[in-house]
Enzyme design. Structure first.
Site, PDB file in Angstrom:
ATOM      1  N   ALA A 104       0.813  -1.213   0.000  1.00 42.17           N
ATOM      2  CA  ALA A 104       0.000   0.000   0.000  1.00 42.17           C
ATOM      3  C   ALA A 104       0.846   1.263   0.000  1.00 42.17           C
ATOM      4  O   ALA A 104       0.549   2.199  -0.726  1.00 42.17           O
ATOM      5  CB  ALA A 104      -0.937  -0.001   1.203  1.00 42.17           C
ATOM      6  N   GLY A 143       6.325   2.485   3.206  1.00 42.67           N
ATOM      7  CA  GLY A 143       6.758   1.612   4.292  1.00 42.67           C
ATOM      8  C   GLY A 143       6.529   0.143   3.969  1.00 42.67           C
ATOM      9  O   GLY A 143       7.406  -0.699   4.192  1.00 42.67           O
ATOM     10  N   GLU A 144       5.369  -0.172   3.440  1.00 41.84           N
ATOM     11  CA  GLU A 144       5.082  -1.561   3.072  1.00 41.84           C
ATOM     12  C   GLU A 144       5.961  -2.017   1.914  1.00 41.84           C
ATOM     13  O   GLU A 144       6.347  -3.182   1.843  1.00 41.84           O
ATOM     14  CB  GLU A 144       3.609  -1.719   2.710  1.00 41.84           C
ATOM     15  N   SER A 145       6.274  -1.109   0.998  1.00 38.47           N
ATOM     16  CA  SER A 145       7.159  -1.463  -0.111  1.00 38.47           C
ATOM     17  C   SER A 145       8.543  -1.828   0.413  1.00 38.47           C
ATOM     18  O   SER A 145       9.163  -2.788  -0.050  1.00 38.47           O
ATOM     19  CB  SER A 145       7.280  -0.304  -1.100  1.00 38.47           C
ATOM     20  N   ALA A 161       8.414  -5.143   2.037  1.00 39.98           N
ATOM     21  CA  ALA A 161       8.224  -6.215   1.058  1.00 39.98           C
ATOM     22  C   ALA A 161       9.519  -6.612   0.358  1.00 39.98           C
ATOM     23  O   ALA A 161       9.603  -7.707  -0.191  1.00 39.98           O
ATOM     24  CB  ALA A 161       7.182  -5.797   0.025  1.00 39.98           C
TER      25      ALA A 161
END
Length: 90
Positions: free
Chosen positions: A56, A59-61, A64
């Site tokens: 999303a 930070g999530e990237s 991941a």
């Protein structure tokens, strides 16, 4: 029971999420590109039997990245497509 409520809420809120992203697309030029990718709707870029990772935000990237590297090591023959909801995440 909880799963049914979750599914019902998801379907009930989907039109509002779509309208929110449509509004963001109109107001912010950086949101105009990759509109369907924000909703994890992509057409020709995912290869058959590939892996789709949807992050999303920025930070999530970043979180991941090690997961994607591990997937590449474990499944070297699979293609991995990453989608994001925000321009900074991309």
């Amino acid at each position: 029971m909880h799963r049914a409520l979750y599914i019902l809420a998801r379907y009930a809120l989907t039109p509002f999420v779509f309208l929110f992203f449509l509004w963001k697309r109109i107001k912010a030029p950086s949101y105009r590109k990759h509109f369907l990718g924000r909703l994890a709707i992509i057409k020709s870029k995912v290869k058959p039997n590939g892996i789709l990772v949807h992050a999303a935000s920025l930070g999530e990237s970043r979180v991941a990245e090690p997961i994607i590297k591990a997937l590449l090591e474990k499944y070297p023959d699979k293609s991995i497509t990453v989608t994001n909801m925000t321009p900074t995440g991309r």
